[in-house]
Design a protein around this motif. Structure first.
Motif, PDB file in Angstrom:
ATOM      1  N   PRO A  97       0.805  -1.234   0.000  1.00  8.87           N
ATOM      2  CA  PRO A  97       0.000   0.000   0.000  1.00  8.87           C
ATOM      3  C   PRO A  97       0.835   1.279   0.000  1.00  8.87           C
ATOM      4  O   PRO A  97       0.490   2.253  -0.678  1.00  8.87           O
ATOM      5  N   GLU A  98       1.963   1.280   0.751  1.00  4.68           N
ATOM      6  CA  GLU A  98       2.744   2.513   0.846  1.00  4.68           C
ATOM      7  C   GLU A  98       3.428   2.854  -0.486  1.00  4.68           C
ATOM      8  O   GLU A  98       3.661   4.026  -0.784  1.00  4.68           O
ATOM      9  N   ILE A  99       3.719   1.835  -1.281  1.00 10.10           N
ATOM     10  CA  ILE A  99       4.310   2.095  -2.598  1.00 10.10           C
ATOM     11  C   ILE A  99       3.234   2.593  -3.571  1.00 10.10           C
ATOM     12  O   ILE A  99       3.465   3.529  -4.351  1.00 10.10           O
ATOM     13  N   LEU A 100       2.059   2.003  -3.511  1.00 11.91           N
ATOM     14  CA  LEU A 100       0.963   2.472  -4.375  1.00 11.91           C
ATOM     15  C   LEU A 100       0.605   3.919  -4.031  1.00 11.91           C
ATOM     16  O   LEU A 100       0.321   4.722  -4.926  1.00 11.91           O
ATOM     17  N   GLU A 101       0.666   4.246  -2.745  1.00 12.56           N
ATOM     18  CA  GLU A 101       0.368   5.620  -2.339  1.00 12.56           C
ATOM     19  C   GLU A 101       1.448   6.580  -2.842  1.00 12.56           C
ATOM     20  O   GLU A 101       1.156   7.697  -3.292  1.00 12.56           O
ATOM     21  N   LEU A 102       2.695   6.127  -2.783  1.00 14.72           N
ATOM     22  CA  LEU A 102       3.805   6.958  -3.270  1.00 14.72           C
ATOM     23  C   LEU A 102       3.674   7.183  -4.784  1.00 14.72           C
ATOM     24  O   LEU A 102       3.870   8.303  -5.281  1.00 14.72           O
ATOM     25  N   ILE A 103       3.356   6.125  -5.510  1.00 15.21           N
ATOM     26  CA  ILE A 103       3.197   6.256  -6.969  1.00 15.21           C
ATOM     27  C   ILE A 103       2.070   7.244  -7.292  1.00 15.21           C
ATOM     28  O   ILE A 103       2.216   8.107  -8.173  1.00 15.21           O
ATOM     29  N   ALA A 104       0.973   7.143  -6.557  1.00 15.79           N
ATOM     30  CA  ALA A 104      -0.136   8.089  -6.765  1.00 15.79           C
ATOM     31  C   ALA A 104       0.303   9.515  -6.444  1.00 15.79           C
ATOM     32  O   ALA A 104      -0.089  10.472  -7.130  1.00 15.79           O
ATOM     33  N   PHE A 105       1.142   9.653  -5.404  1.00 19.17           N
ATOM     34  CA  PHE A 105       1.635  10.990  -5.040  1.00 19.17           C
ATOM     35  C   PHE A 105       2.495  11.576  -6.154  1.00 19.17           C
ATOM     36  O   PHE A 105       2.385  12.774  -6.475  1.00 19.17           O
ATOM     37  N   ILE A 106       3.360  10.759  -6.748  1.00 20.49           N
ATOM     38  CA  ILE A 106       4.172  11.250  -7.867  1.00 20.49           C
ATOM     39  C   ILE A 106       3.256  11.714  -9.004  1.00 20.49           C
ATOM     40  O   ILE A 106       3.425  12.812  -9.545  1.00 20.49           O
ATOM     41  N   ARG A 107       2.275  10.883  -9.331  1.00 15.40           N
ATOM     42  CA  ARG A 107       1.377  11.209 -10.450  1.00 15.40           C
ATOM     43  C   ARG A 107       0.618  12.505 -10.180  1.00 15.40           C
ATOM     44  O   ARG A 107       0.511  13.384 -11.051  1.00 15.40           O
ATOM     45  N   ASP A 108       0.127  12.653  -8.947  1.00 14.41           N
ATOM     46  CA  ASP A 108      -0.711  13.811  -8.632  1.00 14.41           C
ATOM     47  C   ASP A 108       0.103  15.085  -8.444  1.00 14.41           C
ATOM     48  O   ASP A 108      -0.393  16.188  -8.716  1.00 14.41           O
ATOM     49  N   SER A 109       1.328  14.961  -7.939  1.00 16.36           N
ATOM     50  CA  SER A 109       2.104  16.172  -7.645  1.00 16.36           C
ATOM     51  C   SER A 109       2.934  16.635  -8.835  1.00 16.36           C
ATOM     52  O   SER A 109       3.289  17.815  -8.922  1.00 16.36           O
ATOM     53  N   TYR A 110       3.231  15.731  -9.760  1.00 17.06           N
ATOM     54  CA  TYR A 110       4.130  16.095 -10.874  1.00 17.06           C
ATOM     55  C   TYR A 110       3.694  17.359 -11.634  1.00 17.06           C
ATOM     56  O   TYR A 110       4.547  18.216 -11.932  1.00 17.06           O
ATOM     57  N   PRO A 111       2.394  17.515 -11.947  1.00 22.18           N
ATOM     58  CA  PRO A 111       2.014  18.713 -12.731  1.00 22.18           C
ATOM     59  C   PRO A 111       2.370  20.038 -12.057  1.00 22.18           C
ATOM     60  O   PRO A 111       2.492  21.058 -12.727  1.00 22.18           O
TER      61      PRO A 111
END
Lengths: 221, 221
Positions: A97-111
């Protein structure tokens, strides 16, 4: 590239940690940033899925040792960032779960980022977030085949100490994180500052992004 | 030298931390040890004056950034150790209580150690503990004059990436800690393991203790 060298607005940098991150992937770049913060205004956040200390211990080796770092923010409560640093490590494999959350954070924060910097297999996390699609990127050379298999939409470059594509800087394995960070500091704050940090750390830099002895060592082309 | 490569008794390693230690001084060597622990049995302790997380933030730069590491033991309750690692950093200057306690810990624990390894200005702490008296040692090259002035009884060697005298291994500044740790691993566990760790970290080693480009850079002889 934005030049932050002549203004006094603090650069807001964050590092995304997870259990089993590789210590030097994070603390090589971070040490350069610590030194930079003695010269230039900066804020630094340590992001993770919870505020519990995050261990470097590899989940693949139950008897191995590790050290624990204290986060400053969760992904859910992260401050706005200009720069996100994503280290690699054996904990980046798989989908807890913590890796999936990190991946989502990268996707959401990148823009909203000015820069995304990945070290080693941290590029695999950025790739899984989709932000490397259509871009040139590199990653760890020993784990090359495993990482590039994560996302075929990325233009993976085998022979590179680091690769720059737009505002994304990806480095090869572990120690290459120091070189990409110094190169990035050189770009944003000037080469004189970057070299002064390398010198004070008595670090012999790889200064050419395309020269990569470890691509040869691991038989990549 | 003791050869631990053929037995299964865990090597007991500890690192002594204090506020304002230099991140890479500690985590360069530690990363090598983390990798080693995936091959050889080891325990690892993080020692400090209290169990409060220890920050890398420099006390000399109030606006600089830092990261906090969680100790596992206090100096007062430290386990028996085979190897003590002492990093440098701007926090090692001066004599706040936690530094005096650390110096006393080095002095008291040294007789029971198999090895003492210092990085950068960590040699200044070992020197102040008296354990380098009459021995050859090196330290950070940019801070050379300040550190050697701490203890004239030490035979300070300016031109050295690292120096071995008996069971004490002292390295030059910051990144040199990685080289001395890899050299030490080569001595104790074999060069093949040391080089495999360097390669997996994509680290270009300084393999010769007496070759020191930073002595030249900082005008030392």
């Amino acid at each position: 590239m934005a030049d932050n060298s002549n203004n006094s607005t603090p650069l807001r940098i964050g590092v995304a940690l997870y259990p089993g991150f590789e210590a030097l992937d994070a603390f090589g770049p971070i040490n350069c940033l610590n030194d930079l913060s003695r010269m230039k205004p900066m804020t630094f956040s340590i992001l993770s899925s919870t505020l519990e200390p995050v261990s470097t211990k590899s989940p693949m080796y139950p008897d191995s040792i590790g050290q624990s770092i204290v986060p400053t923010h969760t992904f859910a409560n992260a401050p706005d960032l200009d720069v996100l640093l994503v280290p690699g490590g054996q904990g980046s494999r798989g989908s807890p779960p913590e890796i999936l959350e990190l991946i989502a954070f990268i996707r959401d924060s990148y823009p909203k980022l000015k820069y995304l910097i990945t070290v080693c297999t941290g590029a695999g996390l950025a790739a899984r977030a989709g932000v490397l699609d259509g871009k040139r990127a590199t990653t760890n050379k020993k784990s090359w085949k495993d990482i590039i298999a994560l996302r075929s939409e990325v233009n993976w470059i085998a022979r590179a100490r680091w690769v720059i594509d737009g505002n994304i800087w990806t480095s090869s394995g572990v120690s290459a994180g120091i070189d990409v960070t110094l190169a990035w500091i050189g770009e944003v704050f000037g080469e004189e500052i970057a070299q002064s940090i390398a010198d004070s750390n008595e670090y012999t830099r790889h200064t050419l992004a395309h020269v990569d002895p470890f691509a040869d060592l691991y038989g990549l082309e």
